[in-house]
Design a protein around this motif. Sequence first.
Motif, mmCIF file in Angstrom:
data_model
loop_
_atom_site.group_PDB
_atom_site.id
_atom_site.type_symbol
_atom_site.label_atom_id
_atom_site.label_comp_id
_atom_site.label_asym_id
_atom_site.label_seq_id
_atom_site.Cartn_x
_atom_site.Cartn_y
_atom_site.Cartn_z
ATOM 1 N N ALA A 70 0.810 -1.211 0.000
ATOM 2 C CA ALA A 70 0.000 0.000 0.000
ATOM 3 C C ALA A 70 0.846 1.265 0.000
ATOM 4 C CB ALA A 70 -0.931 0.003 1.206
ATOM 5 N N ILE A 71 0.407 2.241 -0.780
ATOM 6 C CA ILE A 71 0.946 3.601 -0.728
ATOM 7 C C ILE A 71 -0.131 4.465 -0.084
ATOM 8 C CG2 ILE A 71 1.705 5.584 -2.088
ATOM 9 C CD1 ILE A 71 2.711 3.640 -4.199
ATOM 10 N N GLY A 72 0.143 4.963 1.103
ATOM 11 C CA GLY A 72 -0.856 5.728 1.835
ATOM 12 C C GLY A 72 -1.838 4.805 2.535
ATOM 13 N N GLY A 73 -2.942 5.381 2.951
ATOM 14 C CA GLY A 73 -3.947 4.617 3.666
ATOM 15 C C GLY A 73 -3.806 4.775 5.169
ATOM 16 N N ASP A 83 -2.709 4.154 -3.780
ATOM 17 C CA ASP A 83 -2.110 3.363 -4.856
ATOM 18 C C ASP A 83 -1.397 2.179 -4.229
ATOM 19 O OD1 ASP A 83 -1.378 2.564 -7.367
ATOM 20 O OD2 ASP A 83 -0.150 4.323 -7.840
ATOM 21 N N TYR A 84 -0.799 1.336 -5.081
ATOM 22 C CA TYR A 84 -0.058 0.174 -4.605
ATOM 23 C C TYR A 84 1.234 0.022 -5.398
ATOM 24 C CZ TYR A 84 -3.876 -1.731 -1.763
ATOM 25 O OH TYR A 84 -4.830 -1.924 -0.807
ATOM 26 N N LEU A 85 2.255 -0.531 -4.736
ATOM 27 C CA LEU A 85 3.424 -1.040 -5.456
ATOM 28 C C LEU A 85 3.037 -2.401 -6.011
ATOM 29 C CD1 LEU A 85 6.335 -0.289 -2.941
ATOM 30 C CD2 LEU A 85 5.801 0.938 -5.043
ATOM 31 N N ALA A 86 3.250 -2.613 -7.299
ATOM 32 C CA ALA A 86 2.860 -3.868 -7.932
ATOM 33 C C ALA A 86 3.904 -4.945 -7.664
ATOM 34 C CB ALA A 86 2.691 -3.665 -9.437
ATOM 35 N N PRO A 87 3.473 -6.195 -7.491
ATOM 36 C CA PRO A 87 4.426 -7.291 -7.315
ATOM 37 C C PRO A 87 5.323 -7.448 -8.540
ATOM 38 C CG PRO A 87 2.195 -7.973 -6.726
ATOM 39 C CD PRO A 87 2.070 -6.651 -7.409
ATOM 40 N N GLY A 88 6.528 -7.918 -8.300
ATOM 41 C CA GLY A 88 7.462 -8.176 -9.387
ATOM 42 C C GLY A 88 8.872 -8.339 -8.870
ATOM 43 N N PRO A 89 9.709 -9.091 -9.574
ATOM 44 C CA PRO A 89 11.098 -9.269 -9.152
ATOM 45 C C PRO A 89 11.943 -8.058 -9.534
ATOM 46 C CG PRO A 89 10.712 -10.451 -11.188
ATOM 47 C CD PRO A 89 9.385 -9.852 -10.793
ATOM 48 N N ASP A 90 12.975 -7.823 -8.750
ATOM 49 C CA ASP A 90 13.986 -6.794 -9.061
ATOM 50 C C ASP A 90 13.340 -5.450 -9.401
ATOM 51 O OD1 ASP A 90 16.010 -8.680 -8.711
ATOM 52 O OD2 ASP A 90 15.864 -9.334 -10.788
ATOM 53 N N GLN A 91 12.455 -5.003 -8.533
ATOM 54 C CA GLN A 91 11.802 -3.711 -8.730
ATOM 55 C C GLN A 91 12.766 -2.584 -8.342
ATOM 56 O OE1 GLN A 91 8.941 -3.572 -10.233
ATOM 57 N NE2 GLN A 91 7.267 -4.451 -9.076
ATOM 58 N N GLU A 92 12.969 -1.647 -9.248
ATOM 59 C CA GLU A 92 13.838 -0.507 -8.964
ATOM 60 C C GLU A 92 12.979 0.626 -8.400
ATOM 61 O OE1 GLU A 92 16.154 0.530 -12.360
ATOM 62 O OE2 GLU A 92 17.006 -1.491 -12.573
ATOM 63 N N LEU A 93 13.251 1.002 -7.155
ATOM 64 C CA LEU A 93 12.432 1.977 -6.453
ATOM 65 C C LEU A 93 13.207 3.269 -6.208
ATOM 66 C CD1 LEU A 93 10.836 -0.296 -3.694
ATOM 67 C CD2 LEU A 93 10.037 0.095 -6.041
ATOM 68 N N ALA A 98 10.487 3.616 -2.233
ATOM 69 C CA ALA A 98 11.245 2.857 -1.237
ATOM 70 C C ALA A 98 10.693 3.120 0.161
ATOM 71 C CB ALA A 98 12.723 3.222 -1.306
ATOM 72 N N LEU A 99 10.287 4.368 0.406
ATOM 73 C CA LEU A 99 9.718 4.713 1.703
ATOM 74 C C LEU A 99 8.430 3.937 1.951
ATOM 75 C CD1 LEU A 99 9.686 6.477 4.255
ATOM 76 C CD2 LEU A 99 8.501 8.227 2.929
ATOM 77 N N TRP A 100 7.551 3.874 0.942
ATOM 78 C CA TRP A 100 6.291 3.149 1.137
ATOM 79 C C TRP A 100 6.503 1.646 1.174
ATOM 80 C CZ3 TRP A 100 2.415 4.958 3.475
ATOM 81 C CH2 TRP A 100 2.163 6.328 3.429
ATOM 82 N N TYR A 101 7.491 1.136 0.458
ATOM 83 C CA TYR A 101 7.841 -0.281 0.591
ATOM 84 C C TYR A 101 8.190 -0.584 2.049
ATOM 85 C CZ TYR A 101 10.597 -4.578 0.206
ATOM 86 O OH TYR A 101 11.087 -5.850 0.383
ATOM 87 N N SER A 102 8.883 0.347 2.691
ATOM 88 C CA SER A 102 9.362 0.133 4.053
ATOM 89 C C SER A 102 8.293 0.357 5.110
ATOM 90 C CB SER A 102 10.546 1.062 4.352
ATOM 91 O OG SER A 102 11.586 0.877 3.420
ATOM 92 N N ARG A 103 7.356 1.269 4.858
ATOM 93 C CA ARG A 103 6.446 1.649 5.943
ATOM 94 C C ARG A 103 4.971 1.411 5.641
ATOM 95 N NH1 ARG A 103 4.508 7.468 5.849
ATOM 96 N NH2 ARG A 103 4.417 7.254 8.100
ATOM 97 N N GLY A 104 4.628 0.907 4.449
ATOM 98 C CA GLY A 104 3.228 0.665 4.137
ATOM 99 C C GLY A 104 2.574 -0.263 5.166
ATOM 100 N N ARG A 105 1.460 0.176 5.753
ATOM 101 C CA ARG A 105 0.816 -0.564 6.832
ATOM 102 C C ARG A 105 -0.495 -1.228 6.411
ATOM 103 N NH1 ARG A 105 2.233 0.852 12.196
ATOM 104 N NH2 ARG A 105 3.900 2.390 12.339
ATOM 105 N N TRP A 106 -1.183 -0.658 5.441
ATOM 106 C CA TRP A 106 -2.522 -1.147 5.082
ATOM 107 C C TRP A 106 -2.438 -2.610 4.631
ATOM 108 C CZ3 TRP A 106 -7.316 1.266 5.197
ATOM 109 C CH2 TRP A 106 -8.348 0.618 4.509
ATOM 110 N N GLY A 107 -3.195 -3.475 5.297
ATOM 111 C CA GLY A 107 -3.227 -4.888 4.920
ATOM 112 C C GLY A 107 -2.039 -5.691 5.400
ATOM 113 N N SER A 108 -1.147 -5.082 6.200
ATOM 114 C CA SER A 108 0.036 -5.788 6.704
ATOM 115 C C SER A 108 0.082 -5.703 8.222
ATOM 116 C CB SER A 108 1.322 -5.176 6.134
ATOM 117 O OG SER A 108 1.374 -5.277 4.736
#
Length: 248
Positions: A70-73, A83-93, A98-108
């Motif tokens: 999740a991005i935001g929420g 919005d969301y970060l989409a699944p996938g290998p070797d994602q360049e952020l 990168a901040l939302w990858y690290s701190r996204g809380r919605w659904g986790s």
Amino acid sequence: MLNAVYRNVPASYPGVLGKSTNEGADAIKQAVEGTLGVPVDYYVLVNLEGFKEIVDAMGGVTVNVNEPIAIGGDTSAGVPPSDYLAPGPDQELDGFHALWYSRGRWGSDDYERMERQRCMVDAIIESADPANLLLRYLDLVRAGEEIVYTDIPRQLGSAFADLALRVKDAKVKSVVFKTSERFSSADPDFDYIHETVERALDPPRRKRGGGTSGAADGAPATEDPADACAYDPTGETVEDALAADAAY
């Protein structure tokens, strides 16, 4: 809990640590040292804006995204992500993602988020040029921008650059404390934590014929980020996540 230490010690007991330019950070140093049983000499505190700037200064990071993030929420307010970060290998952020990858809380839950944070630390070690990153830290500090704080003396800058190079070439592992019969974050057994951390830093030698000497029953497994952060998708898509949000 570290957030609470940073905020509440200065607020409830101002001056208790003696001379300090950042009582919250010095309280965290003592809390981490006491919890893990290892010395903590210095700190680097980076706020959210500083984290984004530093990742951008590195040219971004590469991670595996195994499920929509999740991005935001705001779960407590019932506000779904924007919005969301989409699944996938070797994602360049970049820094923002990168901040939302690290701190996204919605659904986790917190443990899933902490796992992503460990993966981000590994990605930063992998992506960063330590000398350039250290110079970027010092540039931000010297510029007076209130996004990076540290008590590392400037005269130790070159020594920390050498240390960072050693970390980059090292094999990083994590010890993960999760709720179990041996561990509760609400009532931690600090002797058990100290013994587990010491064993991770100085593993017991393997006995002939198998097994190890001195290993405690029920100790947390040592986690290799290369394995824990590998691409292993759950199969959930961004569309699935958006549909769940709409139902929510």
